[in-house]
Design an enzyme around this catalytic site. Sequence first.
Site, PDB file in Angstrom:
ATOM      1  N   GLU A   1       9.443   3.191 -26.662  1.00  0.00           N
ATOM      2  CA  GLU A   1       7.985   3.160 -26.692  1.00  0.00           C
ATOM      3  C   GLU A   1       7.500   2.685 -28.068  1.00  0.00           C
ATOM      4  O   GLU A   1       8.134   2.962 -29.081  1.00  0.00           O
ATOM      5  CB  GLU A   1       7.421   4.557 -26.407  1.00  0.00           C
ATOM      6  CG  GLU A   1       7.983   5.176 -25.130  1.00  0.00           C
ATOM      7  CD  GLU A   1       7.589   6.633 -24.933  1.00  0.00           C
ATOM      8  OE1 GLU A   1       6.601   7.072 -25.559  1.00  0.00           O
ATOM      9  OE2 GLU A   1       8.272   7.334 -24.163  1.00  0.00           O
TER      10      GLU A   1
ATOM     11  N   GLU B   1      -2.522   7.043 -23.168  1.00  0.00           N
ATOM     12  CA  GLU B   1      -2.068   8.390 -22.837  1.00  0.00           C
ATOM     13  C   GLU B   1      -2.754   9.371 -23.771  1.00  0.00           C
ATOM     14  O   GLU B   1      -2.942   9.086 -24.958  1.00  0.00           O
ATOM     15  CB  GLU B   1      -0.552   8.497 -22.990  1.00  0.00           C
ATOM     16  CG  GLU B   1       0.004   9.898 -22.750  1.00  0.00           C
ATOM     17  CD  GLU B   1       1.490  10.005 -23.078  1.00  0.00           C
ATOM     18  OE1 GLU B   1       2.015  11.130 -23.041  1.00  0.00           O
ATOM     19  OE2 GLU B   1       2.107   8.968 -23.402  1.00  0.00           O
TER      20      GLU B   1
END
Length: 409
Positions: free
Chosen positions: A215, A324
Amino acid sequence: MKFTSRHFIRPIFLIFVSFFLLLSPVFPIRQDDEIIPPNDESEEMKLVNAHLKKINKPFVKSIKSPDGDIIDCVLFHSQPAFDLPELNSTVPLNRPREPSNGHGRAGMKSELKQIWSSKGESCTPGTIPIRRTRKDDILRFNPISKFGKKFNSPIKTDYANKGHEYAMGYVTGEYYGINATLNVWAPYVANQLEFSLSQVWVITDVSNHGMNTIEAGWQIYPKIYGNSTPRLFIYWTSDDYRNGCYNLLCSGFVQTNDKVALGAALEPISTYNNQQYEINILIWKDPNSKDWWLKVGSSVVGYWPSTLFTDLREHAGLIEFGGEVYNGHISGSHTSTQMGSGHFAEEGFGKASYIKSIELVDGENKLNRVSKMNLDVDNPNCYDVTSGYADNWGSYIYFGGPGNNPKCL
């Protein structure tokens, strides 16, 4: 004779030993001054000191950033990755082979700018910049062993009861990386437990080995960094987030760049209905070394050795991109932590957060347009996502939202 990276371990080691010896008389290796004298240690502080000694490496130079961070310039082979002896055998000799453009469209890459180097400060060649960890950073975590890790596993099959909320696009198939441009914001984060981010994910779905992910993006996470400034970050895990970590807070990612500090603050930042500022992120699997490399803007930052992973040693099966937040309000009203710009996707350019110029890396190491994008949103009354295509942007998404509002309680 077929050469692999292991044939170059000895010469590379000798190069760095020689460099160390040449540097030593001019730049004495210094230790972190955060360590507390042994006589003053409580049991908790013994754990903190042990963690600080493990994370903060001896440095040849330190830089005081205008935002209060300290950036240590650490010799390449002293970085945390090489606390794992097996990673010494993963150092590639050659620069990775970057993906070629498979569809004839190439755009300008946004250059990375960070506060610590805004006045021309830089690390010595042969070293890498590492944001220094301080005792207060570690003390914000309980237990201390969780420092630098994710508290809850954001696996998509059960994120609703884990507090993680998403607004994202995704594709499934056999992929070898992603290239995308993200505009940078400073959304409000309600407390130090929660975070907000914009990122890309390179994933193998949940398997017998556990989820593997790589990520990268920007995030605001006061619990790790101590404030609400957007920062460049990376994360990896090979086992459903039980192991792995952010940035260089454990052994794993090998940094090769002397100008980019993972976890350091970004500048400038986009503002509502005004100038937009971006970072470009490329993650790809090098066909030669088989490692997963990271490039931010024009800077190749480093790599995740393929040996860190199980399923990701081969390729990814899922690529995600979007926002997120971690909602710490498990019961009661919804958090007011914002995602993206804090505004819904429908407001569009200059007002909403976006990820544009989304391209996927195929098995021939070529960048390709997204042919079929799926959207996923956890709670559209709190945060939402839309997608589109434009000649100058390629495939893109807008996403974000304010969190708590009359429709999101």
